[in-house]
Motif scaffolding. Sequence first.
Motif, short mmCIF file in Angstrom:
data_model
loop_
_atom_site.label_atom_id
_atom_site.label_comp_id
_atom_site.label_asym_id
_atom_site.label_seq_id
_atom_site.Cartn_x
_atom_site.Cartn_y
_atom_site.Cartn_z
N TRP A 9 -46.51 15.54 -49.15
CA TRP A 9 -46.20 14.51 -48.18
C TRP A 9 -45.35 13.41 -48.79
O TRP A 9 -44.53 12.79 -48.10
CB TRP A 9 -47.47 13.94 -47.56
N ASP A 10 -45.52 13.16 -50.07
CA ASP A 10 -44.71 12.14 -50.72
C ASP A 10 -43.24 12.56 -50.72
O ASP A 10 -42.35 11.76 -50.45
CB ASP A 10 -45.21 11.91 -52.16
N SER A 13 -41.88 12.22 -47.16
CA SER A 13 -41.64 10.83 -46.76
C SER A 13 -40.42 10.23 -47.45
O SER A 13 -39.83 9.28 -46.94
CB SER A 13 -42.87 9.97 -47.01
N ARG A 14 -40.02 10.78 -48.60
CA ARG A 14 -38.83 10.29 -49.28
C ARG A 14 -37.55 10.95 -48.78
O ARG A 14 -36.46 10.49 -49.10
CB ARG A 14 -38.96 10.53 -50.79
N PHE A 18 -36.17 12.52 -42.89
CA PHE A 18 -37.46 12.10 -42.34
C PHE A 18 -37.48 10.60 -42.09
O PHE A 18 -37.99 10.14 -41.08
CB PHE A 18 -38.60 12.49 -43.29
N GLN A 19 -36.90 9.84 -43.02
CA GLN A 19 -36.83 8.40 -42.84
C GLN A 19 -36.00 8.04 -41.62
O GLN A 19 -36.36 7.14 -40.86
CB GLN A 19 -36.27 7.74 -44.10
N HIS A 22 -38.11 8.93 -38.57
CA HIS A 22 -39.17 7.94 -38.38
C HIS A 22 -38.60 6.63 -37.81
O HIS A 22 -39.18 6.05 -36.88
CB HIS A 22 -39.88 7.68 -39.71
#
Length: 112
Positions: A9-10, A13-14, A18-19, A22
């Motif tokens: 997941w880290d 999220s990076r 995905f950023q 989001h």
Amino acid sequence: MRDEVTMNWDRISRDPRFQTLHRRKQGFLWGMMLFAVAFYLLLPIGAAYFHDFFKIRVWGVINVALVFALSQFVVVWAIALIYSRKASQDFDVLAAQISSDLAQQRKARPAT
């Protein structure tokens, strides 16, 4: 028995995609929420300060206040429909691309 899949997941999220996903989703949802809250608050504000307007009869005993109150249901369903379409056309497509790319990268990497 199926293979256990652990997600990093880290790493997800990076991922810049995905950023972006989001950020776009959060901006869209905040906008929709602010609209919904503002529309909702118009009813008590209108009832408190615009008595004469809200008392106008539209049909029989049905007045503007009742029509406006019932329109809250229509607005909620419209927001749900708008979100559903936006999610399936934009958010879900980008999420599927990210998921697919990460799954391919995972298969390409040798097992440790």
